[in-house]
Design an enzyme around this catalytic site. Sequence first.
Site, mmCIF file in Angstrom:
data_model
loop_
_atom_site.group_PDB
_atom_site.id
_atom_site.type_symbol
_atom_site.label_atom_id
_atom_site.label_comp_id
_atom_site.label_asym_id
_atom_site.label_seq_id
_atom_site.Cartn_x
_atom_site.Cartn_y
_atom_site.Cartn_z
ATOM 1 N N THR A 181 10.468 -4.998 1.796
ATOM 2 C CA THR A 181 11.701 -4.635 2.492
ATOM 3 C C THR A 181 11.833 -3.132 2.680
ATOM 4 O O THR A 181 12.599 -2.681 3.528
ATOM 5 C CB THR A 181 12.934 -5.137 1.711
ATOM 6 O OG1 THR A 181 12.886 -4.627 0.383
ATOM 7 C CG2 THR A 181 12.970 -6.655 1.662
ATOM 8 N N SER A 188 -11.184 12.237 -13.761
ATOM 9 C CA SER A 188 -10.342 11.144 -14.242
ATOM 10 C C SER A 188 -11.060 10.340 -15.311
ATOM 11 O O SER A 188 -12.268 10.086 -15.214
ATOM 12 C CB SER A 188 -9.966 10.216 -13.078
ATOM 13 O OG SER A 188 -9.336 9.041 -13.547
ATOM 14 N N GLY A 220 -0.925 -4.005 -8.949
ATOM 15 C CA GLY A 220 0.297 -4.083 -8.168
ATOM 16 C C GLY A 220 1.482 -3.447 -8.867
ATOM 17 O O GLY A 220 2.633 -3.737 -8.537
ATOM 18 N N LEU A 221 1.223 -2.554 -9.819
ATOM 19 C CA LEU A 221 2.276 -1.877 -10.571
ATOM 20 C C LEU A 221 2.340 -0.394 -10.207
ATOM 21 O O LEU A 221 2.852 0.426 -10.957
ATOM 22 C CB LEU A 221 2.054 -2.058 -12.073
ATOM 23 C CG LEU A 221 2.044 -3.517 -12.541
ATOM 24 C CD1 LEU A 221 1.712 -3.612 -14.021
ATOM 25 C CD2 LEU A 221 3.380 -4.202 -12.239
ATOM 26 N N SER A 226 -1.054 4.079 -7.977
ATOM 27 C CA SER A 226 -1.248 5.169 -7.012
ATOM 28 C C SER A 226 -0.027 6.074 -6.948
ATOM 29 O O SER A 226 -0.160 7.312 -6.966
ATOM 30 C CB SER A 226 -1.560 4.602 -5.626
ATOM 31 O OG SER A 226 -0.518 3.758 -5.166
ATOM 32 N N GLU A 254 0.094 9.268 0.498
ATOM 33 C CA GLU A 254 -0.442 7.906 0.488
ATOM 34 C C GLU A 254 -0.681 7.386 1.899
ATOM 35 O O GLU A 254 -1.702 6.765 2.186
ATOM 36 C CB GLU A 254 0.515 6.978 -0.258
ATOM 37 C CG GLU A 254 -0.017 5.568 -0.395
ATOM 38 C CD GLU A 254 0.355 4.900 -1.702
ATOM 39 O OE1 GLU A 254 0.313 3.671 -1.756
ATOM 40 O OE2 GLU A 254 0.684 5.609 -2.675
ATOM 41 N N ASP A 312 7.809 2.785 -4.193
ATOM 42 C CA ASP A 312 7.058 3.127 -5.397
ATOM 43 C C ASP A 312 7.260 4.583 -5.791
ATOM 44 O O ASP A 312 7.464 4.908 -6.964
ATOM 45 C CB ASP A 312 5.573 2.857 -5.181
ATOM 46 C CG ASP A 312 5.289 1.398 -4.869
ATOM 47 O OD1 ASP A 312 6.196 0.566 -5.063
ATOM 48 O OD2 ASP A 312 4.172 1.103 -4.417
ATOM 49 N N TYR A 330 -1.919 -5.581 4.536
ATOM 50 C CA TYR A 330 -0.590 -4.974 4.353
ATOM 51 C C TYR A 330 -0.140 -4.325 5.668
ATOM 52 O O TYR A 330 0.986 -4.539 6.128
ATOM 53 C CB TYR A 330 -0.661 -3.951 3.228
ATOM 54 C CG TYR A 330 0.665 -3.319 2.844
ATOM 55 C CD1 TYR A 330 1.343 -3.725 1.705
ATOM 56 C CD2 TYR A 330 1.218 -2.296 3.608
ATOM 57 C CE1 TYR A 330 2.547 -3.134 1.332
ATOM 58 C CE2 TYR A 330 2.413 -1.709 3.255
ATOM 59 C CZ TYR A 330 3.078 -2.125 2.118
ATOM 60 O OH TYR A 330 4.265 -1.533 1.768
#
Length: 414
Positions: A48, A80, A136-137, A140, A182, A194, A246
């Site tokens: 949304t 990293s 999915g948390l 990024s 992003e 996010d 997506y």
Amino acid sequence: MSDTQWIDAWSIDEGRDRVSRLFQDRFGHAPAGVWSAPGRANLIGEHTDYNGGLVFPFALLHRTFVALTPREDSLVRVVSAQEDTAWEVDLADVAPGSLSGWGTYVVGVAWALREAGYTVHGFDAAVASCVPYGAGLSSSAALEAATAVAVDAVSGLGLAGGVDAPNDEGRRVLVDACIRAENEIAGANTGGMDQAAALRAREGHLLLLDCVTNDVTHVPFALSAAGLELLVIDTRAPHQLVDGQYAQRRATCEAAAVALGVPSLRVIADRGDTMEVIAQALSVPGALVPGVEPQVAVRRVRHVLGDIERVRRVASLLEEGRTAEVGPLLTSAHVSLRDDYEVSCPELDVAVDAACDAGALGARMVGGGFGGSAIALVPHAHVQEIADAVATAFGARGFAAPGFMVAQAGAPAW
């Protein structure tokens, strides 16, 4: 003894120590400082954000840590703990479409701040994270937000504010920079939920975000008072947002909005048009751009409008102290995401079904979909039992063993 896999968050001290040691090992000196930002879960309101809707995320305790030292030149060097190869680029060479790889999420933030007119030089940075990668948390956005507050601090921009007095207007600027990083540099055309959760959340609260005005309301998130917990299930099914699926969903929604004569589907949600009226408008020959099927567009729109209404309903239930009644709305959201938006997968469906069969009050996939995680609203006394039931269901289907965490609303990026 259960062998269910629990995903623990690092303490702040542990995260700082891990990333500081990595920086010291790779660059030969201590960093100028360490900053961090959380992953996020979203209670309700999926897909949304880029439709101008409402979302209801919160920051997790799991965080990404960035140790950073500024440079006098424009070179950016990043290492990293989660990646085998280092990443290096000059900021002068950064442009949309010019780069690929994990480092784009870091360098893209510096590029976006420079594009916005801020003076930002190069830097050396090390990254370490306990946000599950590909779950999915929003690992990024956690990386982007941690970089943003680090660059803000060493560049003296003053946008983030202090721990006890966050600068929300300045953090909106950092959110915008992270979104541009992003979308334009990393190439993932996501919405802004996010990044807003990572930078503008409040500990112990949900973040009710209006994606038209970007206004936020902090809603207390005290499940324990109702004897409940929010169980996060990392299905370990690979979660990718840059494979075109997506972007395809977003393009269909944008095409539908144009055909309906509105800037975003939020207008339709607020106006209260019926699905019959919407379906008729989208079925007119030539209403939609070539390649967008009317029946598909109708299903996508139906999900978006339904989830905006579900956000509003959940907000009302929480305000009224009727927390347990949120559960069925989570499940109805999953059905909509599975059937109308078509972003679920077998692992997510099994997680939701197994959790509900074992006693969860409701469950749904969370995040962009096509893998990643699910959440389940569960009685406190049955957390382990429900997690075990999901793990057993995964084993029966031959899926990789899932991971679990009990979500608590954590602090934003600092």
